[in-house]
Design a protein around this motif. Structure first.
Motif, PDB file in Angstrom:
ATOM      1  N   GLY A  50      -1.998  76.603 -82.350  1.00 20.21           N
ATOM      2  CA  GLY A  50      -2.288  76.054 -81.038  1.00 20.21           C
ATOM      3  C   GLY A  50      -3.724  75.600 -80.917  1.00 20.21           C
ATOM      4  O   GLY A  50      -4.419  75.429 -81.912  1.00 20.21           O
ATOM      5  N   LEU A  95      -7.803  75.877 -71.319  1.00 19.98           N
ATOM      6  CA  LEU A  95      -6.422  75.467 -71.550  1.00 19.98           C
ATOM      7  C   LEU A  95      -6.015  75.930 -72.949  1.00 19.98           C
ATOM      8  O   LEU A  95      -6.560  75.451 -73.948  1.00 19.98           O
ATOM      9  CB  LEU A  95      -6.282  73.943 -71.459  1.00 19.98           C
ATOM     10  CG  LEU A  95      -6.618  73.311 -70.105  1.00 19.98           C
ATOM     11  CD1 LEU A  95      -6.563  71.795 -70.211  1.00 19.98           C
ATOM     12  CD2 LEU A  95      -5.649  73.810 -69.034  1.00 19.98           C
ATOM     13  N   ASP A 122       4.087  71.199 -71.003  1.00 21.11           N
ATOM     14  CA  ASP A 122       3.462  69.879 -70.976  1.00 21.11           C
ATOM     15  C   ASP A 122       3.978  69.098 -72.186  1.00 21.11           C
ATOM     16  O   ASP A 122       3.395  69.154 -73.257  1.00 21.11           O
ATOM     17  CB  ASP A 122       1.931  70.045 -71.021  1.00 21.11           C
ATOM     18  CG  ASP A 122       1.215  68.699 -70.985  1.00 21.11           C
ATOM     19  OD1 ASP A 122       1.836  67.719 -70.540  1.00 21.11           O
ATOM     20  OD2 ASP A 122       0.045  68.640 -71.411  1.00 21.11           O
ATOM     21  N   GLN A 161       4.286  70.811 -75.614  1.00 28.41           N
ATOM     22  CA  GLN A 161       3.309  71.901 -75.650  1.00 28.41           C
ATOM     23  C   GLN A 161       3.537  72.862 -74.489  1.00 28.41           C
ATOM     24  O   GLN A 161       3.794  72.427 -73.357  1.00 28.41           O
ATOM     25  CB  GLN A 161       1.896  71.332 -75.543  1.00 28.41           C
ATOM     26  CG  GLN A 161       1.512  70.351 -76.628  1.00 28.41           C
ATOM     27  CD  GLN A 161       1.024  71.057 -77.886  1.00 28.41           C
ATOM     28  OE1 GLN A 161       0.207  71.962 -77.819  1.00 28.41           O
ATOM     29  NE2 GLN A 161       1.537  70.647 -79.028  1.00 28.41           N
ATOM     30  N   GLN A 218       1.564  75.279 -72.148  1.00 33.35           N
ATOM     31  CA  GLN A 218       0.140  75.337 -71.816  1.00 33.35           C
ATOM     32  C   GLN A 218      -0.141  76.449 -70.812  1.00 33.35           C
ATOM     33  O   GLN A 218       0.518  76.561 -69.786  1.00 33.35           O
ATOM     34  CB  GLN A 218      -0.297  73.998 -71.222  1.00 33.35           C
ATOM     35  CG  GLN A 218      -1.796  73.879 -71.059  1.00 33.35           C
ATOM     36  CD  GLN A 218      -2.173  72.554 -70.444  1.00 33.35           C
ATOM     37  OE1 GLN A 218      -2.042  72.355 -69.224  1.00 33.35           O
ATOM     38  NE2 GLN A 218      -2.621  71.629 -71.259  1.00 33.35           N
ATOM     39  N   SER A 234      -3.006  75.964 -75.556  1.00 36.66           N
ATOM     40  CA  SER A 234      -1.736  75.256 -75.777  1.00 36.66           C
ATOM     41  C   SER A 234      -1.116  75.675 -77.091  1.00 36.66           C
ATOM     42  O   SER A 234      -1.824  75.921 -78.070  1.00 36.66           O
ATOM     43  CB  SER A 234      -1.960  73.746 -75.812  1.00 36.66           C
ATOM     44  OG  SER A 234      -2.530  73.315 -74.613  1.00 36.66           O
ATOM     45  N   ARG A 265      -3.040  77.760 -68.441  1.00 30.41           N
ATOM     46  CA  ARG A 265      -4.343  77.462 -67.835  1.00 30.41           C
ATOM     47  C   ARG A 265      -4.927  78.774 -67.332  1.00 30.41           C
ATOM     48  O   ARG A 265      -4.298  79.497 -66.568  1.00 30.41           O
ATOM     49  CB  ARG A 265      -4.158  76.476 -66.679  1.00 30.41           C
ATOM     50  CG  ARG A 265      -5.455  76.093 -65.998  1.00 30.41           C
ATOM     51  CD  ARG A 265      -5.182  75.181 -64.808  1.00 30.41           C
ATOM     52  NE  ARG A 265      -6.361  75.033 -63.990  1.00 30.41           N
ATOM     53  CZ  ARG A 265      -7.294  74.105 -64.178  1.00 30.41           C
ATOM     54  NH1 ARG A 265      -7.151  73.232 -65.124  1.00 30.41           N
ATOM     55  NH2 ARG A 265      -8.355  74.048 -63.398  1.00 30.41           N
TER      56      ARG A 265
END
Lengths: 134, 367
Positions: free
Chosen positions: B342, B359, B284, B287, B289, B361, B291
């Motif tokens: 993060g 989430l 992203d 970043q 990421q 990251s 999930r």
């Protein structure tokens, strides 16, 4: 706060050894340089008279100089006076020489100010060693 | 050149204004520095000069940030090299931030932020002594950390003794056997709480410093998935975006293990069977990421973010016949993420999407 200015300090500094010497008025405009100053930093005699002290400081120092000078005028105190301080000094050809500055401030009976400094070049052909004394 | 009469008045006024501003900034107890895009000091106040140049503000000019931040240690006193991912120089590459560090013999809170003026790439660096309440919190964390370590050994002895005793349960009547089983269960719970508390306070106090190395997360994650032994019926699916495949992050293997273990424990604890967990790794922007979504009971109590607070156990998650968690797992997970540079947060909830999604990251590392 201890008084930062010393009666007779400028005259005493002017006579100190044969060091480059520069003096400015209350506005920070240069009113006097001695021949040794002109010789070491390459300025024509009288060339700096009327110029701001900032003219002999590298550009990166000017903001601090202006802010510190303005602050001094309000508070009559500064941490840079009355002890040696190593700063770069701009020569007439734009080069910079590290020099040990000894700055004094003096207030006259009419309320006006005078600021003066001896400069001991620490590099270049006129470099000297040893700490400056007031 | 000297200005004319009109200009002279204006200059005098401007000088006075400048002097007043400087007096105000110098009166601040917080040290302030403006750094230019090359990382050199452009401006600083008296408090900054007091920290770095024996009170002479003009000597701050041209100092480089790495000079100002060397030597520096974390809040536990562990020296940080310039290359350490948790060194402020590395952290500020990720953007605005801050932290507590030992610098110049003081424990200071440093904060840094990009400032839009006077141009792109300029930063403001703030430094201040910890407030009394922050110092008290720091002491409290150190106390908790010591306490957790002190309690760990005697608890292990008690736990061992109970195990040996249970081996002889045939010699006991039913009631003492129940008491013994209960004692073992509670001892085990206490042990988990202490282990988590130690991990958390080791990070808080700087006792634990992560060994962060740039490494791609995707293969590590696949291996981790492969190694998991899940309860019967539980499913854990992993999807990795091709774009995220080779992206590296500053990671510490044990910290990643603990992070995912906490998330897994959370999903297993707060879901009805069959537990279904879906992991999706994607890029992203700058970043990486991850999930983490389950289909469990979800989090509805507001503020939802409270689940990251210490010792928070939601009423909606209490069930008869289920041993409560300590309420520290997600707090530890978030701290571990922060220690890796993060973040960990909750994804927005949706009425048609059961369960909870986290989430995690990390800033991508291109070096």
């Amino acid at each position: 706060m201890v008084s930062q200015w010393t009666p007779g300090a400028v005259a005493a500094l002017r006579q100190k050894e044969n060091l480059p010497f520069v003096r400015a008025d209350a506005s920070g405009d240069i009113v006097e340089t001695n021949p040794r100053f002109d010789e070491v930093y390459g300025w024509q005699p009288g060339a700096l008279i009327g110029e701001s002290l900032a003219a002999i400081l590298p550009a990166s120092f000017r903001e601090f100089h202006h802010a510190g000078f303005a602050r001094f005028q309000l508070t009559e105190s500064s941490k840079v006076v009355n002890h040696p301080l190593t700063l770069a000094t701009v020569c007439s050809d734009g080069t910079e020489l590290q020099s040990e500055h000894y700055i004094v401030a003096e207030k006259y009976p009419d309320g006006s100010w005078s600021f003066a400094a001896t400069l001991r070049p620490l590099e270049g052909p006129h470099a000297s060693s040893g700490a400056a004394a007031p | 050149m000297s200005a004319g009469p009109g200009q002279g008045d204006l200059l005098a006024q401007l000088r006075q204004s400048l002097g007043l501003l400087q007096v105000a900034f110098d009166a601040a107890s917080e040290a302030m520095l403006i750094l230019d895009p090359s990382g050199e000091v452009r401006w600083g106040n008296q408090a900054a000069a007091d920290i770095w140049t024996d009170g002479l503000a003009i000597l701050l000019v041209g100092r480089r940030l790495e000079q100002l931040l060397e030597p520096i240690a974390n809040r536990g006193g562990h020296p940080l090299s310039l290359e350490a991912p948790v060194h402020p120089l590395q952290l500020l590459k990720a953007g605005d931030g801050g932290g507590v560090f030992e610098l110049k013999g003081k424990v200071l809170r440093l904060e840094w932020r990009l400032i839009p003026e006077p141009g792109e790439g300029y930063r403001l660096l703030l430094a201040r002594d910890l407030e009394p309440q922050e110092q008290a919190l720091q002491l409290q964390r150190q106390f908790l950390n010591q306490l957790a370590h002190e309690l760990h050994t005697p608890l292990a002895i008690v736990s061992g003794s109970l195990s040996r005793l249970q081996a002889k349960t045939t010699e006991l009547s039913q009631k003492p056997r129940q008491w013994l089983a209960q004692a073992r269960e509670e001892t085990s719970r206490l042990g988990r709480l202490l282990t988590t508390l130690m991990a958390l306070t080791d990070l808080d106090t700087g006792r634990r410093v992560l060994c962060l190395e740039p490494a791609p997360l995707a293969p590590w994650l696949r291996q981790w998935r492969h190694e998991q032994v899940l309860p019967a019926g539980a499913e854990l699916e992993l999807h990795i975006d091709p774009e995220a495949e080779a992206v590296r992050i500053a990671s510490d293997g044990p910290a990643l293990q603990e992070l995912l273990a906490q998330l897994l424990d959370n999903s297993l604890r707060y879901s009805d069977a069959p537990v279904r967990i879906a992991l999706a790794l994607r890029l992203d922007g700058a970043q990486l990421q991850l999930r983490w979504a389950d289909q469990g009971w979800g989090i509805n109590s507001e503020p939802r973010d409270q689940v990251f607070e210490r010792f928070v156990r939601l009423e909606e998650h209490r069930r008869p016949q289920q041993v409560d968690g300590a309420g520290l797992g997600l707090a530890l997970a978030r701290e571990l993420q922060a220690a890796m540079g993060g973040s960990l947060q909750l994804a927005a909830s949706s009425p048609d999407q059961p369960g909870v999604a986290f989430l995690a990251s990390w800033p991508r590392r291109d070096d």
